[in-house]
Design an enzyme around this catalytic site. Structure first.
Site, PDB file in Angstrom:
ATOM      1  N   HIS A 192     103.082  32.825 107.154  1.00 50.51           N
ATOM      2  CA  HIS A 192     103.120  34.158 106.834  1.00 50.51           C
ATOM      3  C   HIS A 192     103.922  35.136 108.061  1.00 50.51           C
ATOM      4  O   HIS A 192     104.466  36.015 107.543  1.00 50.51           O
ATOM      5  CB  HIS A 192     101.414  34.719 107.086  1.00 50.51           C
ATOM      6  CG  HIS A 192     100.798  34.320 105.885  1.00 50.51           C
ATOM      7  ND1 HIS A 192      99.933  33.696 105.714  1.00 50.51           N
ATOM      8  CD2 HIS A 192     101.111  35.042 104.618  1.00 50.51           C
ATOM      9  CE1 HIS A 192      99.558  33.514 104.645  1.00 50.51           C
ATOM     10  NE2 HIS A 192      99.946  34.237 103.917  1.00 50.51           N
ATOM     11  N   ASP A 457     100.921  28.283  99.171  1.00 50.23           N
ATOM     12  CA  ASP A 457      99.670  27.316  99.587  1.00 50.23           C
ATOM     13  C   ASP A 457      99.428  26.099  98.847  1.00 50.23           C
ATOM     14  O   ASP A 457      98.994  25.046  99.371  1.00 50.23           O
ATOM     15  CB  ASP A 457      98.304  28.321  99.544  1.00 50.23           C
ATOM     16  CG  ASP A 457      98.174  29.117 100.682  1.00 50.23           C
ATOM     17  OD1 ASP A 457      98.291  28.518 101.806  1.00 50.23           O
ATOM     18  OD2 ASP A 457      98.034  30.435 100.667  1.00 50.23           O
ATOM     19  N   CYS A 504     103.825  33.513  92.351  1.00 50.83           N
ATOM     20  CA  CYS A 504     104.390  34.602  93.397  1.00 50.83           C
ATOM     21  C   CYS A 504     104.443  34.210  94.698  1.00 50.83           C
ATOM     22  O   CYS A 504     104.780  34.808  95.816  1.00 50.83           O
ATOM     23  CB  CYS A 504     102.965  35.877  93.393  1.00 50.83           C
ATOM     24  SG  CYS A 504     101.618  34.934  94.083  1.00 50.83           S
TER      25      CYS A 504
HETATM   26  C1  PEP Z   1     101.020  31.571  98.297  1.00 48.99           C
HETATM   27  O1  PEP Z   1     100.115  30.888  98.965  1.00 48.99           O
HETATM   28  O2  PEP Z   1     102.223  30.973  97.604  1.00 48.99           O
HETATM   29  C2  PEP Z   1     101.096  33.246  98.482  1.00 48.99           C
HETATM   30  C3  PEP Z   1     101.843  34.024  97.469  1.00 48.99           C
HETATM   31  O3  PEP Z   1     100.150  33.786  99.130  1.00 48.99           O
HETATM   32  P1  PEP Z   1     100.324  33.758 100.780  1.00 48.99           P
HETATM   33  O4  PEP Z   1     101.695  33.348 101.106  1.00 48.99           O
HETATM   34  O5  PEP Z   1     100.157  35.075 101.131  1.00 48.99           O
HETATM   35  O6  PEP Z   1      99.467  32.713 101.272  1.00 48.99           O
HETATM   36 MG    MG Z   2      98.565  31.924  99.508  1.00 53.16          MG
END
Ligand code: PEP
Ligand code: MG
Length: 572
Positions: A192, A457, A504
């Site tokens: 993150h 994830d 995403c």
């Molecule tokens: C992901 O896990 O791909 C996602 C878009 O959420 P984050 O990166 O905020 O965990």
């Molecule tokens: Mg995620």
């Protein structure tokens, strides 16, 4: 002497500038004693440093743009309060006097005393203020050591920030500063911290391991974000070459802007939805500039970081509806809180041994229903002002989904009773980011209006690789056959069932993977706005009919080299 450091490039572009080290209060400082006659001068040196730090903090607070979240000013006010308290501004003076020690040593001793006292405090909120004490001490130490403070708005523009490690919350604060690049020793490409760093829209590199040790304050650096290389103290020829590359990069970026309003369709006429990911309401400006057709992921938890208290319903409602209004009817997908793992509320006392597998995201929300209900009420109220979609992170079981849907239904009922307007048809979607959810997809598809694949994830949990750990970052592989199978399975199944599906995670913003995802059947991508036009360019020159044969072969291939060769063929 010129040398090169290699890390993982997470945001492209080239920056040339002076290093600014973000240091830590536990850094090595010299300890020495002074003769009696030097004590008054040492006390004056300490008091001057405190005064400069005070002025620095006040200037920083006064330079915060009016539209910044309230917590920025609150954070700086807290630091001013700590600095002005006699425990930091007076006790070190007494230590210098009584022990005849240098100012840095006195301050460090007092910091250790304070931290030990904080450890004994029962109140978890107060105990967590330790980090703030360390940051304030760090500022004073930097003045004492003759180092510059964090560059503030309008000053020190173009510095390259060099840090050992930063939390996502730290990077949110850095958003306000105008540095030209950002490099760290730790971190993975989809941590993150990295994602927020990427949203600064400047070159950034992580996992450099020794940058903080080898680079000195004010060294001249070239940061090549695409190649993950940092050139320290470059020679004239290299510098000239990079200045040229930098100009070319800027030119390419300008050229890309021409397709901003072009409809996003493939050569064979399929419409592809390109949405944007945001962390804070002020990111909407960049979203609109990118020409995105909506927000596919609003990581709402970033509104909860770096602050003393949780935002209440009213504050959240204002923030969400501001985004919704600014998007003028385009969809805004608000992900409910994904706290836990590497993003913690101030005052969090218990962090599990494996936080990514612990009380994170929807698990935490269901464990804290009051906090969750407040957020749901605020989101639903904001839905009255445009097109809002609710996205639930980290679903793994039917029970979680059922509880969540029941809670949403309850909150809607409360709003009905109170006659508060909201969009009755608000869609609820789920993130598919745990392999269990991808494999047991019908459970989720039956009850959800849309799906969004969180590849960051999904890769972390499929390959058992901590996405924030630089020591395993090289194993984080979006092209791993297991990952490709899961992604294509989710897209195919959702398409067959007529459930809209998006990606995403960071894979959606990687133009090298656009054709592969199109071949898997993906028609909706959500990514950081800075990647959107590059991905659109790829969409505009792709024909789905020409892609699918190769993507099918990619799914049948097991050898990484073969998959890579097929990907190259796809992109040729
Ligand atoms: C992901 O896990 O791909 C996602 C878009 O959420 P984050 O990166 O905020 O965990
Ligand atoms: Mg995620």
């Amino acid at each position: 002497m010129s040398f090169v450091l290699q890390g993982l490039g997470v945001s492209g572009g080239i920056a040339i500038g002076r290093a600014h080290l973000i240091s830590h209060a536990h850094l090595e400082i010299s300890h020495y004693t002074l003769p009696q006659k030097s004590i008054p001068a040492e006390i004056a040196r300490f008091q001057d440093a405190v005064q400069s730090t005070r002025e620095e903090l006040e200037a920083l607070r006064d330079s915060i743009p009016a539209d910044s979240p309230a917590e920025f000013a609150a954070f700086l006010n807290l630091h001013l309060m700590l600095l002005n308290d006699s425990t930091l501004s007076e006790v070190p003076r007494q230590i210098i006097e009584s022990q005849h020690c240098n100012a840095e040593w006195a301050l460090q001793q007092q910091m250790k005393n304070l931290l030990a006292q904080f450890d004994k405090i029962e109140d978890s909120y107060l105990r967590e203020r330790k980090a703030d004490v360390v940051q304030v001490v760090e500022r004073v130490l930097k003045v004492l050591l003759g180092r510059k403070q964090l560059p503030s708005q309008g000053r020190e523009q173009g510095s390259i920030l060099v840090a050992h490690d930063l939390s996502p919350a730290d990077v949110v604060l850095l958003k306000e500063l105008q540095c030209s690049a950002f490099i760290t020793d730790l971190g993975g490409t989809t941590s993150h911290t990295t994602i927020v760093a990427r949203s600064l829209n400047i070159p950034s590199i992580v996992a450099l391991h020794n940058a903080r040790k080898l680079i000195r304050e004010n060294d001249l650096l070239i940061v090549d974000g695409a190649r993950g290389a940092v050139i320290v103290d470059p020679g004239k020829a290299v510098l000239a070459e990079y200045r040229l590359l930098q100009e070319q990069w800027e030119l390419e970026k300008q050229k890309l802007k021409r397709i901003r309003s072009t409809r996003s369709t493939t050569l064979d006429g399929t419409q592809i939805h390109l949405h944007a990911n945001i962390e804070l309401p002020q990111d909407v400006k960049q979203v609109r500039e990118s020409g995105a057709s909506g927000i596919g992921l609003f990581r709402s938890e970033f509104l909860f970081l770096n602050r003393m208290t949780l935002p209440d319903e009213e504050e959240q409602f204002e923030l969400y509806s501001e985004v919704v209004r600014e998007m003028k009817g385009l969809p805004v997908t608000i992900r409910t809180l994904d706290l836990g793992s590497d993003k913690h509320l101030n005052g969090t006392t218990r962090v599990s041994a494996n936080p990514a597998l612990g009380l994170r995201a929807i698990r935490l929300c269901l464990a804290e229903p009051q906090m969750f209900r407040t957020q749901l009420r605020a989101i639903l109220r904001a839905s009255h002002y445009g097109k809002v979609r609710i996205l639930i992170p980290m679903l793994s079981s039917a029970a979680e989904l059922n509880l969540t849907l029941a809670l949403i239904a309850q909150v809607k009922e409360e709003l009905d009773v109170a006659n508060i307007p909201y969009d009755k048809g608000v869609e609820v979607g789920g993130m598919i980011e745990i392999p269990a959810a991808a494999l047991a997809l019908p459970l989720f598809m039956q009850k959800l209006d849309f799906l969004s694949i969180g590849t960051n994830d999904l890769i972390q949990y499929t390959l058992a690789i901590d996405r924030a750990d630089d020591s395993v970052a090289h194993l984080f592989d979006p092209l791993h056959p297991a990952v490709l199978h899961l992604i294509s399975h989710v897209i195919r199944s959702a398409n067959q069932a007529g459930v809209p599906v998006a990606v995403c995670g960071e894979m959606a913003g990687d133009a090298e993977l656009t054709r592969m995802l199109l071949g898997f059947g993906l028609r909706e991508f959500s990514m950081h706005p800075s990647n959107l036009l590059t991905v659109k360019q790829q969409v505009l020159k792709s024909s789905i009919a020409d892609i699918t044969a190769i993507t099918q072969k990619m799914l049948k291939a097991d050898e990484p080299e073969k998959i890579r060769t097929l990907l190259d063929r796809l992109n040729a």
